[in-house]
Enzyme design. Structure first.
Site, mmCIF file in Angstrom:
data_model
loop_
_atom_site.group_PDB
_atom_site.id
_atom_site.type_symbol
_atom_site.label_atom_id
_atom_site.label_comp_id
_atom_site.label_asym_id
_atom_site.label_seq_id
_atom_site.Cartn_x
_atom_site.Cartn_y
_atom_site.Cartn_z
ATOM 1 N N GLU A 228 0.835 -1.211 0.000
ATOM 2 C CA GLU A 228 0.000 0.000 0.000
ATOM 3 C C GLU A 228 0.866 1.255 0.000
ATOM 4 O O GLU A 228 0.543 2.262 -0.631
ATOM 5 C CB GLU A 228 -0.919 0.003 1.227
ATOM 6 C CG GLU A 228 -1.958 1.131 1.241
ATOM 7 C CD GLU A 228 -1.489 2.372 1.984
ATOM 8 O OE1 GLU A 228 -2.192 3.404 1.934
ATOM 9 O OE2 GLU A 228 -0.413 2.328 2.607
ATOM 10 N N ASP A 283 -8.022 1.263 7.901
ATOM 11 C CA ASP A 283 -6.688 1.864 7.850
ATOM 12 C C ASP A 283 -6.570 2.934 8.934
ATOM 13 O O ASP A 283 -7.553 3.595 9.282
ATOM 14 C CB ASP A 283 -6.442 2.489 6.472
ATOM 15 C CG ASP A 283 -4.956 2.621 6.137
ATOM 16 O OD1 ASP A 283 -4.116 2.304 7.007
ATOM 17 O OD2 ASP A 283 -4.636 3.031 5.010
#
Length: 419
Positions: A228, A283
């Site tokens: 990511e 997240d």
């Protein structure tokens, strides 16, 4: 991830041209709507048809008794932020590193023990520091179910070239979200297995508000993205490597003619993305401040359902709320679809519904060495785990009777805490 403009307050309405657009439809036009909608679902490509047919599903709230039962379920409760799964994840784990591989192996071992279906998608991609090996991890409780509720987080940590930057851990980003998903899988597996066994034996529950055979058509899938983080500066090519690869792969993976979704369509062959009800991306969670803003109108209702789970847990006294952290799910603020760049973007661009659970504003330790175990709040971690249990159980319509403990040791655990 990348953040763009600030959220707006709900209720302001859209641009004047949208608020005041006039309709010139003929009087008989409403009679044609059902025909036109059915035609569109046949003619549109699968991703567009998915969006057109998506509608809120019924949520049956758990009773107060069921709330207490689901909170009391195993796994054993954790006593600190470095206990259990987090103790294995709180290490530097940049993509392509030895630690990254160790984390992959640990996550895999948890799901193999639970008996979930595993899929790995290893690949190599060009990055600003050269070619790097990546690997996404995908776990599905029932790989044969035609539809999926997908929850996801990234397990890599940001790469830094030199000391002390290369000791960066990323506790909120995103070791804690990954640990939450592991804990969720452990809690949900016995409930899912109990339902699966009843369905297979022809003894599925059928009562007002619950049809287990129908409910079992939707399973849970947990995705752990690699890559990511950007290696240099966030860009379309230097970021979300794993998510971009997986979204493209699933877009090109077509369902078999025998798949229930294939039988319902007369247009282009549906692909794996069409099996996703919604992608819930976690997240930057685990810090005491976790305000979640809804960025997508299509899933405002799911944001509301998660807020409802939080509210009911608070009212039942089942979670500890830190000072100033009562309103994690504000309903008077709305973001926009391009507000934050993260692993969900390539899926959203392909028509998948998104619920983005990301702290806004970001934790103050974001991308700093302070994002270690000291940045985590045990009450916040417990709160998230319990919210996720309730949300998933209600989404999947799991039977409340399976949430009751089957042993007599509940009293021994009253004084302990779970993550």
């Amino acid at each position: 991830m990348r953040i763009s403009p600030s959220p707006s307050f709900a209720g302001a309405g859209g641009p004047p041209s949208h608020r005041h657009r006039r309709s010139f439809a003929p009087p008989f036009f409403p009679l044609l709507i059902p025909f036109l909608l059915s035609s569109l679902l046949v003619l549109l490509p699968p991703s567009a048809a998915r969006e057109a047919s998506n509608s809120p599903r019924a949520f049956t709230p758990l009773s107060d008794t069921a709330l207490r039962d689901i909170v009391a379920l195993d796994p054993p409760e954790w006593s600190s932020v470095t206990d259990g799964h987090l103790g294995k994840l709180l290490i530097p784990r940049a993509s392509g590193s030895e630690n990254n591989t160790l984390v992959q192996q640990y996550i895999s071992s948890v799901f193999k023990g639970l008996g979930w279906h595993e899929e790995q998608t290893p690949f190599t991609d060009d990055t600003p520091i050269g070619k790097i090996d990546f690997n996404n991890l995908i776990y599905t409780f029932d790989a044969d179910a035609p539809r999926k509720l997908v929850l996801a987080a990234h397990f890599d940590s940001k790469w830094f070239p030199d000391f002390p930057g290369n000791t960066f851990i990323g506790a909120t980003d995103s070791a804690a979200p990954c640990a939450m998903l592991l804990s969720l899988a452990e809690a949900m597996t016995p409930l899912l297995r109990a339902r699966q066994e009843r369905v297979r034996s022809g003894q599925a529950i059928l009562r007002d508000g619950l049809d287990e055979e129908e409910a079992a058509e939707t399973t849970i899938q947990l995705v752990f993205f690699d890559g990511e983080e950007a290696f240099h500066d966030w860009s379309a090519t230097d970021s979300i490597y794993g998510a971009r690869h997986l979204a493209s792969l699933w877009e090109q993976t077509f369902l078999s003619p025998s798949h229930p979704l294939s039988k319902r369509r007369y247009g282009p062959t549906p692909n794996t993305l069409d099996t996703i009800d919604v992608l819930v991306l976690l997240d930057l969670l685990g810090h005491r401040a976790s305000r979640i803003i809804s960025n997508y109108r299509e899933t405002d209702w799911l944001h509301g359902e998660m807020g409802s789970a939080d509210k009911r847990l608070r009212e039942a006294g089942l979670i500890e709320v830190e000072r100033g952290q009562e309103g994690w799910f504000p309903t008077n603020m709305r973001g926009n679809a391009h507000m934050i760049g993260d692993d969900h973007v390539p899926f959203f661009d392909r028509g998948v519904s998104i619920l983005h659970l990301i702290a806004n504003p970001f934790p103050p330790v974001w991308h700093s060495l302070g994002d270690d175990a000291s940045a985590l709040s045990l009450p916040a971690l417990k709160r998230w785990c319990r919210i996720l249990r309730v949300f998933v159980a209600e989404y999947l319509d799991l039977a409340a009777e399976d949430m009751k403990r089957r042993d007599n040791d509940a009293s021994r655990r009253d004084g302990h805490d779970e993550l």
